[in-house]
Design a protein around this motif. Structure first.
Motif, PDB file in Angstrom:
ATOM      1  N   HIS A   1     -43.456  57.015  15.120  1.00 11.56           N
ATOM      2  CA  HIS A   1     -44.798  57.566  15.324  1.00 11.56           C
ATOM      3  C   HIS A   1     -44.717  58.950  15.969  1.00 11.56           C
ATOM      4  N   ASP A   2     -43.893  59.083  16.992  1.00 10.63           N
ATOM      5  CA  ASP A   2     -43.734  60.390  17.657  1.00 10.63           C
ATOM      6  C   ASP A   2     -43.211  61.440  16.687  1.00 10.63           C
ATOM      7  N   LEU A   3     -42.219  61.072  15.893  1.00 13.50           N
ATOM      8  CA  LEU A   3     -41.637  62.036  14.957  1.00 13.50           C
ATOM      9  C   LEU A   3     -42.633  62.431  13.865  1.00 13.50           C
ATOM     10  N   VAL A   4     -43.405  61.480  13.394  1.00 13.64           N
ATOM     11  CA  VAL A   4     -44.419  61.784  12.381  1.00 13.64           C
ATOM     12  C   VAL A   4     -45.482  62.708  12.964  1.00 13.64           C
ATOM     13  N   ARG A   5     -45.908  62.442  14.201  1.00 17.76           N
ATOM     14  CA  ARG A   5     -46.894  63.314  14.850  1.00 17.76           C
ATOM     15  C   ARG A   5     -46.343  64.732  15.030  1.00 17.76           C
ATOM     16  N   GLN A   6     -45.050  64.856  15.358  1.00 13.27           N
ATOM     17  CA  GLN A   6     -44.438  66.185  15.486  1.00 13.27           C
ATOM     18  C   GLN A   6     -44.486  66.929  14.154  1.00 13.27           C
ATOM     19  N   PHE A   7     -44.178  66.219  13.073  1.00 15.21           N
ATOM     20  CA  PHE A   7     -44.224  66.863  11.760  1.00 15.21           C
ATOM     21  C   PHE A   7     -45.659  67.251  11.412  1.00 15.21           C
ATOM     22  N   ALA A   8     -46.610  66.384  11.726  1.00 11.46           N
ATOM     23  CA  ALA A   8     -48.022  66.688  11.457  1.00 11.46           C
ATOM     24  C   ALA A   8     -48.460  67.928  12.226  1.00 11.46           C
ATOM     25  N   SER A   9     -47.977  68.100  13.443  1.00 16.30           N
ATOM     26  CA  SER A   9     -48.355  69.294  14.206  1.00 16.30           C
ATOM     27  C   SER A   9     -47.765  70.550  13.574  1.00 16.30           C
ATOM     28  N   MET A  10     -46.571  70.437  12.978  1.00 13.99           N
ATOM     29  CA  MET A  10     -46.016  71.583  12.245  1.00 13.99           C
ATOM     30  C   MET A  10     -46.919  71.944  11.069  1.00 13.99           C
ATOM     31  N   LEU A  11     -47.395  70.930  10.358  1.00 11.43           N
ATOM     32  CA  LEU A  11     -48.288  71.176   9.223  1.00 11.43           C
ATOM     33  C   LEU A  11     -49.606  71.792   9.681  1.00 11.43           C
ATOM     34  N   ASP A  12     -50.172  71.246  10.754  1.00 13.13           N
ATOM     35  CA  ASP A  12     -51.438  71.770  11.261  1.00 13.13           C
ATOM     36  C   ASP A  12     -51.324  73.231  11.679  1.00 13.13           C
ATOM     37  N   ALA A  13     -50.211  73.575  12.326  1.00  9.65           N
ATOM     38  CA  ALA A  13     -50.020  74.949  12.815  1.00  9.65           C
ATOM     39  C   ALA A  13     -49.410  75.860  11.753  1.00  9.65           C
ATOM     40  N   ARG A  14     -48.986  75.286  10.636  1.00  6.78           N
ATOM     41  CA  ARG A  14     -48.267  76.036   9.592  1.00  6.78           C
ATOM     42  C   ARG A  14     -47.081  76.794  10.188  1.00  6.78           C
ATOM     43  N   ASP A  15     -46.358  76.078  11.041  1.00  7.01           N
ATOM     44  CA  ASP A  15     -45.219  76.669  11.748  1.00  7.01           C
ATOM     45  C   ASP A  15     -43.981  75.827  11.476  1.00  7.01           C
ATOM     46  N   ALA A  16     -43.032  76.386  10.726  1.00 11.83           N
ATOM     47  CA  ALA A  16     -41.811  75.649  10.380  1.00 11.83           C
ATOM     48  C   ALA A  16     -40.673  75.921  11.357  1.00 11.83           C
ATOM     49  N   ALA A  17     -40.906  76.713  12.395  1.00  8.43           N
ATOM     50  CA  ALA A  17     -39.834  77.034  13.355  1.00  8.43           C
ATOM     51  C   ALA A  17     -39.226  75.777  13.992  1.00  8.43           C
ATOM     52  N   PRO A  18     -40.036  74.753  14.339  1.00  4.42           N
ATOM     53  CA  PRO A  18     -39.445  73.546  14.938  1.00  4.42           C
ATOM     54  C   PRO A  18     -38.722  72.633  13.951  1.00  4.42           C
ATOM     55  N   LEU A  19     -38.750  72.948  12.658  1.00  7.58           N
ATOM     56  CA  LEU A  19     -38.189  72.052  11.644  1.00  7.58           C
ATOM     57  C   LEU A  19     -36.716  71.725  11.862  1.00  7.58           C
ATOM     58  N   PRO A  20     -35.825  72.694  12.115  1.00  9.16           N
ATOM     59  CA  PRO A  20     -34.410  72.332  12.302  1.00  9.16           C
ATOM     60  C   PRO A  20     -34.186  71.361  13.469  1.00  9.16           C
ATOM     61  N   ASP A  21     -34.857  71.595  14.588  1.00 13.66           N
ATOM     62  CA  ASP A  21     -34.716  70.667  15.722  1.00 13.66           C
ATOM     63  C   ASP A  21     -35.296  69.301  15.379  1.00 13.66           C
ATOM     64  N   TRP A  22     -36.415  69.296  14.657  1.00 11.05           N
ATOM     65  CA  TRP A  22     -37.034  68.045  14.264  1.00 11.05           C
ATOM     66  C   TRP A  22     -36.103  67.252  13.356  1.00 11.05           C
ATOM     67  N   LEU A  23     -35.421  67.943  12.435  1.00 12.93           N
ATOM     68  CA  LEU A  23     -34.467  67.265  11.551  1.00 12.93           C
ATOM     69  C   LEU A  23     -33.301  66.693  12.346  1.00 12.93           C
ATOM     70  N   ASP A  24     -32.862  67.408  13.379  1.00 12.74           N
ATOM     71  CA  ASP A  24     -31.809  66.878  14.252  1.00 12.74           C
ATOM     72  C   ASP A  24     -32.279  65.607  14.953  1.00 12.74           C
ATOM     73  N   HIS A  25     -33.531  65.589  15.408  1.00 14.97           N
ATOM     74  CA  HIS A  25     -34.082  64.389  16.048  1.00 14.97           C
ATOM     75  C   HIS A  25     -34.136  63.226  15.064  1.00 14.97           C
ATOM     76  N   LEU A  26     -34.467  63.518  13.805  1.00 20.06           N
ATOM     77  CA  LEU A  26     -34.472  62.456  12.790  1.00 20.06           C
ATOM     78  C   LEU A  26     -33.070  61.884  12.612  1.00 20.06           C
ATOM     79  N   ALA A  27     -32.095  62.787  12.554  1.00 14.72           N
ATOM     80  CA  ALA A  27     -30.719  62.358  12.286  1.00 14.72           C
ATOM     81  C   ALA A  27     -30.166  61.485  13.410  1.00 14.72           C
ATOM     82  N   VAL A  28     -30.579  61.736  14.644  1.00 17.97           N
ATOM     83  CA  VAL A  28     -30.047  60.958  15.775  1.00 17.97           C
ATOM     84  C   VAL A  28     -31.000  59.851  16.211  1.00 17.97           C
ATOM     85  N   SER A  29     -32.023  59.589  15.436  1.00 22.80           N
ATOM     86  CA  SER A  29     -33.036  58.602  15.811  1.00 22.80           C
ATOM     87  C   SER A  29     -32.523  57.166  15.752  1.00 22.80           C
TER      88      SER A  29
END
Length: 119
Positions: free
Chosen positions: A21-49
């Motif tokens: 749920h937290d990770l999905v909300r983080q991705f949704a906030s990227m979509l809402d802000a149209r900001d892909a800068a957090p994407l690499p860190d978010w992908l790292d969080h997915l990989a170590v989840s």
């Protein structure tokens, strides 16, 4: 019980679902802000989840990361077309390949009308 309260209780009892749920909300906030800068860190969080499905998602997104960044940062997408294609495939599967073009066309037109009635 209110839906928000039910979700809170569910997340309390299932740590994996809470992390998801937290990770999905983080991705949704990227979509809402149209900001892909957090994407690499978010992908790292997915990989170590430690959630296999999310690790697989991270790998798939990394394979086409440029397209994902474009999807996040630009207002243009093919969502409507993809929805229509999904409708068509669904109707074809429902009818087990027995439908001819006229019947399939009729059912797809009806589905499009329903989509307009219920956004």
């Amino acid at each position: 019980m209110h839906a928000t309260e039910a979700l809170r209780r569910l997340l309390e009892h299932c740590p994996e679902l809470d992390r998801t749920h937290d990770l999905v909300r983080q991705f949704a906030s990227m979509l809402d802000a149209r900001d892909a800068a957090p994407l690499p860190d978010w992908l790292d969080h997915l990989a170590v989840s430690r959630l296999p499905a999310l690790d697989g998602l991270a790998k798939a997104i990394r394979e086409d990361q440029h397209a994902v960044v474009q999807g996040i940062t630009t207002p243009f997408n093919s969502g409507v077309n993809e929805g229509r294609i999904t409708d068509l495939k669904l109707q074809k599967r429902i009818m087990a390949g027995r439908a001819g073009v006229p019947l399939l066309r009729h059912r797809v037109i009806l589905m499009a009308g329903l989509r307009r009635s219920y956004p």
